[in-house]
Design a protein around this motif. Structure first.
Motif, short mmCIF file in Angstrom:
data_model
loop_
_atom_site.label_atom_id
_atom_site.label_comp_id
_atom_site.label_asym_id
_atom_site.label_seq_id
_atom_site.Cartn_x
_atom_site.Cartn_y
_atom_site.Cartn_z
N HIS A 30 -10.39 -10.62 65.93
CA HIS A 30 -11.62 -10.71 65.14
C HIS A 30 -12.86 -10.31 65.93
CE1 HIS A 30 -9.44 -12.47 61.84
NE2 HIS A 30 -8.91 -13.38 62.66
N GLN A 31 -12.74 -10.09 67.23
CA GLN A 31 -13.89 -9.68 68.02
C GLN A 31 -14.07 -8.17 67.93
OE1 GLN A 31 -13.10 -11.08 71.97
NE2 GLN A 31 -14.43 -12.85 71.71
N ALA A 32 -15.33 -7.76 67.92
CA ALA A 32 -15.64 -6.33 67.89
C ALA A 32 -16.11 -5.90 69.27
CB ALA A 32 -16.72 -6.05 66.86
N ASP A 33 -15.82 -4.67 69.65
CA ASP A 33 -16.29 -4.14 70.92
C ASP A 33 -17.79 -3.91 70.85
OD1 ASP A 33 -13.73 -4.10 71.94
OD2 ASP A 33 -13.37 -2.01 71.40
N GLN A 34 -18.44 -4.11 71.99
CA GLN A 34 -19.88 -3.92 72.04
C GLN A 34 -20.24 -3.03 73.23
OE1 GLN A 34 -21.64 -7.77 72.29
NE2 GLN A 34 -21.26 -8.25 70.15
N LEU A 35 -21.31 -2.30 73.07
CA LEU A 35 -21.81 -1.45 74.13
C LEU A 35 -23.30 -1.72 74.30
CD1 LEU A 35 -21.52 0.96 76.10
CD2 LEU A 35 -22.11 2.42 74.19
N GLN A 36 -23.71 -1.98 75.54
CA GLN A 36 -25.12 -2.21 75.82
C GLN A 36 -25.56 -1.23 76.90
OE1 GLN A 36 -25.52 -6.30 76.91
NE2 GLN A 36 -25.24 -7.03 74.83
N ILE A 37 -26.64 -0.52 76.62
CA ILE A 37 -27.19 0.43 77.58
C ILE A 37 -28.51 -0.14 78.08
CG2 ILE A 37 -28.02 2.77 77.92
CD1 ILE A 37 -26.17 3.64 75.67
N SER A 38 -28.66 -0.23 79.38
CA SER A 38 -29.87 -0.79 79.96
C SER A 38 -31.07 0.11 79.72
CB SER A 38 -29.70 -1.03 81.46
OG SER A 38 -29.61 0.20 82.13
N ASP A 39 -32.26 -0.47 79.85
CA ASP A 39 -33.49 0.31 79.67
C ASP A 39 -33.59 1.41 80.72
OD1 ASP A 39 -34.27 -1.24 77.51
OD2 ASP A 39 -35.38 -2.66 78.77
N GLN A 40 -33.14 1.11 81.93
CA GLN A 40 -33.19 2.11 83.00
C GLN A 40 -32.29 3.30 82.66
OE1 GLN A 40 -32.04 0.60 86.81
NE2 GLN A 40 -32.72 2.42 87.91
N ALA A 41 -31.11 3.03 82.11
CA ALA A 41 -30.21 4.11 81.73
C ALA A 41 -30.79 4.95 80.60
CB ALA A 41 -28.85 3.55 81.33
N LYS A 42 -31.47 4.28 79.68
CA LYS A 42 -32.11 5.01 78.57
C LYS A 42 -33.20 5.94 79.10
CE LYS A 42 -31.18 1.52 75.08
NZ LYS A 42 -31.76 0.46 74.23
N LYS A 43 -33.97 5.44 80.07
CA LYS A 43 -35.02 6.27 80.66
C LYS A 43 -34.42 7.48 81.37
CE LYS A 43 -38.39 2.59 81.32
NZ LYS A 43 -39.09 1.74 82.29
N MET A 44 -33.29 7.27 82.04
CA MET A 44 -32.64 8.37 82.74
C MET A 44 -32.15 9.43 81.76
SD MET A 44 -30.57 6.30 85.68
CE MET A 44 -29.73 7.76 86.30
N GLN A 45 -31.67 8.98 80.60
CA GLN A 45 -31.21 9.94 79.59
C GLN A 45 -32.37 10.72 79.00
OE1 GLN A 45 -29.08 7.41 76.86
NE2 GLN A 45 -27.13 7.78 77.88
N GLU A 46 -33.53 10.07 78.89
CA GLU A 46 -34.69 10.72 78.30
C GLU A 46 -35.32 11.75 79.23
OE1 GLU A 46 -37.24 7.52 77.25
OE2 GLU A 46 -35.98 6.89 75.57
N SER A 47 -35.13 11.58 80.53
CA SER A 47 -35.77 12.49 81.49
C SER A 47 -34.93 13.75 81.64
CB SER A 47 -35.95 11.80 82.84
OG SER A 47 -34.69 11.49 83.38
N SER A 48 -34.87 14.52 80.59
CA SER A 48 -34.07 15.74 80.61
C SER A 48 -34.76 16.87 81.37
CB SER A 48 -33.75 16.18 79.19
OG SER A 48 -34.95 16.47 78.50
N THR A 49 -36.06 16.74 81.64
CA THR A 49 -36.75 17.79 82.38
C THR A 49 -36.22 17.89 83.80
OG1 THR A 49 -38.51 16.24 82.98
CG2 THR A 49 -38.87 17.59 81.03
N ALA A 50 -35.89 16.73 84.39
CA ALA A 50 -35.31 16.74 85.74
C ALA A 50 -33.95 17.41 85.71
CB ALA A 50 -35.21 15.32 86.28
#
Length: 88
Positions: A30-50
């Motif tokens: 009955h448990q569902a899998d969960q995924l949590q992405i940290s704020d730091q990881a989100k910032k790294m994904q957003e910095s596509s210019t680098a």
């Protein structure tokens, strides 16, 4: 020889463990899998210019290697290796 006495119980020492295992399976079902992405990881994904700059740099090096124009500064490479291994 088989002995059947009046004190015979239907005791199964593994029954409790089997019931516990079955209950755990039901709970996990009955448990569902969960995924949590940290704020730091989100910032790294957003910095596509680098990433774009790095990709351009790598492509330039690949081109230089293929054309034979890539030259390694041996002294600088050796210095960095020594600094790395000595912990500087």
């Amino acid at each position: 020889m088989k002995v059947n006495g009046s004190n015979q119980t239907h005791f199964n020492p593994y029954q409790k463990q089997a019931q516990k295992h079955t209950a755990e399976k039901q709970q996990l079902k009955h448990q569902a899998d969960q995924l949590q992405i940290s704020d730091q990881a989100k910032k790294m994904q957003e910095s596509s210019t680098a990433a774009a700059n790095r990709k351009a740099y790598v492509e330039k090096i690949k081109h230089d290697v293929e054309t034979g124009n890539y030259h390694v500064n041996h002294e600088k490479t050796a210095k960095k290796m020594i600094d790395f291994w000595t912990g500087k």
